[in-house]
Every structure is written in C-alpha cells, then in structure tokens.
Design a protein around this motif. Structure first.
Motif, PDB file in Angstrom:
ATOM      1  N   PRO A 124      77.511  39.781   7.692  1.00 54.41           N
ATOM      2  CA  PRO A 124      78.873  39.874   7.258  1.00 54.41           C
ATOM      3  C   PRO A 124      79.524  40.804   8.240  1.00 54.41           C
ATOM      4  N   GLN A 125      78.936  41.534   9.189  1.00 53.29           N
ATOM      5  CA  GLN A 125      79.377  42.388  10.119  1.00 53.29           C
ATOM      6  C   GLN A 125      79.339  41.752  11.379  1.00 53.29           C
ATOM      7  N   GLY A 126      78.826  40.477  11.822  1.00 53.52           N
ATOM      8  CA  GLY A 126      78.664  40.010  12.833  1.00 53.52           C
ATOM      9  C   GLY A 126      77.382  39.725  13.225  1.00 53.52           C
ATOM     10  N   ARG A 127      77.067  39.542  14.504  1.00 52.00           N
ATOM     11  CA  ARG A 127      75.930  39.439  15.249  1.00 52.00           C
ATOM     12  C   ARG A 127      74.957  40.597  15.133  1.00 52.00           C
ATOM     13  N   MET A 128      73.888  40.575  14.756  1.00 51.04           N
ATOM     14  CA  MET A 128      72.785  41.746  14.694  1.00 51.04           C
ATOM     15  C   MET A 128      71.806  41.221  15.627  1.00 51.04           C
ATOM     16  N   ARG A 129      70.911  42.302  16.147  1.00 50.37           N
ATOM     17  CA  ARG A 129      69.553  42.072  16.816  1.00 50.37           C
ATOM     18  C   ARG A 129      68.795  43.014  16.356  1.00 50.37           C
ATOM     19  N   MET A 130      67.544  42.708  15.684  1.00 47.20           N
ATOM     20  CA  MET A 130      66.699  43.697  15.288  1.00 47.20           C
ATOM     21  C   MET A 130      65.087  43.332  16.143  1.00 47.20           C
ATOM     22  N   ASN A 131      65.029  44.609  16.696  1.00 47.89           N
ATOM     23  CA  ASN A 131      63.507  44.544  17.340  1.00 47.89           C
ATOM     24  C   ASN A 131      62.476  45.101  16.433  1.00 47.89           C
ATOM     25  N   THR A 132      61.439  44.616  16.454  1.00 47.19           N
ATOM     26  CA  THR A 132      60.154  45.147  15.637  1.00 47.19           C
ATOM     27  C   THR A 132      58.863  45.228  16.549  1.00 47.19           C
ATOM     28  N   GLU A 133      58.101  46.362  16.317  1.00 47.90           N
ATOM     29  CA  GLU A 133      56.936  46.228  17.050  1.00 47.90           C
ATOM     30  C   GLU A 133      55.892  46.315  15.723  1.00 47.90           C
ATOM     31  N   PHE A 134      54.843  45.733  15.481  1.00 51.15           N
ATOM     32  CA  PHE A 134      54.046  45.597  14.332  1.00 51.15           C
ATOM     33  C   PHE A 134      52.741  45.670  14.495  1.00 51.15           C
ATOM     34  N   SER A 135      51.717  46.350  13.831  1.00 49.61           N
ATOM     35  CA  SER A 135      50.458  46.235  13.873  1.00 49.61           C
ATOM     36  C   SER A 135      49.845  46.014  12.452  1.00 49.61           C
TER      37      SER A 135
END
Length: 143
Positions: A124-135
């Motif tokens: 709804p607020q436009g483009r979003m980028r989420m970066n995730t590191e996981f283990s």
C-alpha cells in the motif's frame, strides 16, 4: 510478526526442503533477522519452530508450498533454482495482494542451513525491500 514476514519464513523453509533431499525430518528451529530498506526501525530477530514430517523428506520431487496464515496457499512460482555443491541460489515470484520477487542463497548441512534473501514487493505504501539473514538447525524429532 507481519503476514509478509510469516509467509517469507514459510517460503524459505519450503525452498530449503526443495533444495536438499538430505535434510532430515524433525523439529527445526529457524531464526531470521530482517531489515526493511529505508526504515529506521530495528526489527528484532525472530525464531520459529517447524516440524518437517518424514513424508516431506521422502517426497522432495513433489514439494508443496506451505499454507499462509489465512489457510490459502501462496501464489508463488520458483523461477530458478540451482545447486552448486551444498549451496542453492534461487529466485521466486509471488502474485496476489502483495506481489513480490524473492531472490537468495542458502548453504546446507544435514542438520542445518543458513542463507540470505531479498524480497522486493509492492504494498500500500509503494515499493518495499526486505533483506533477511537466516539460519536453521534441527532440534530433534517432532513431538
């Protein structure tokens, strides 16, 4: 945890199951640390537990996407998925209310895996980028 974050964790677990037929069934603990580009809020790490059943481990050639919290399967398609040694590189595209593209890499052991992923989505607020590191690590048998 937001719906996007929950769905991302489920998708990451499914991608792990697709990629490595030597992952053992059992209870898994998956920890992820996310950040949203452009946001100054510090999102604390999240840990979820997921039971991978023996039939999931045996049916690696016919995996199914997990259901989202609303009970519907996410509308996601694996665009590319390649393995080099014990490392997988992948790209996915999801459609629906919050279309997104997911890319990342994962490195596997029999009882563990780790990786990084980037989710580009339109909300709804436009483009979003989420970066995730996981283990993730196998805790033992499912209860």
């Amino acid at each position: 945890m937001s719906r996007l974050a929950r769905n991302t964790c489920l998708i990451l677990f499914t991608a792990a199951v697709w990629a490595n037929p030597t992952i053992r069934p059992g209870m898994w603990s998956i920890t992820s640390k996310m950040n949203m580009e452009g946001m100054k809020v510090n999102i604390p790490p999240t840990t979820v537990k997921q039971c991978m059943k023996p039939e999931d481990a045996q049916n690696m050639s016919r995996p199914s996407m997990p259901k989202s919290p609303d009970g519907k399967p996410p509308a996601c398609t694996m665009l590319s998925n390649s393995m080099t040694g014990n490392t997988m590189v992948y790209r996915m595209k999801c459609t629906g209310a919050q279309p997104s593209e997911i890319s990342g890499s994962m490195t596997f052991g029999t009882d563990s895996y780790s990786g990084k992923t980037t989710v580009d989505s339109m909300g709804p607020q436009g483009r979003m980028r989420m970066n995730t590191e996981f283990s993730a690590k196998r805790l033992g048998d499912c209860k």
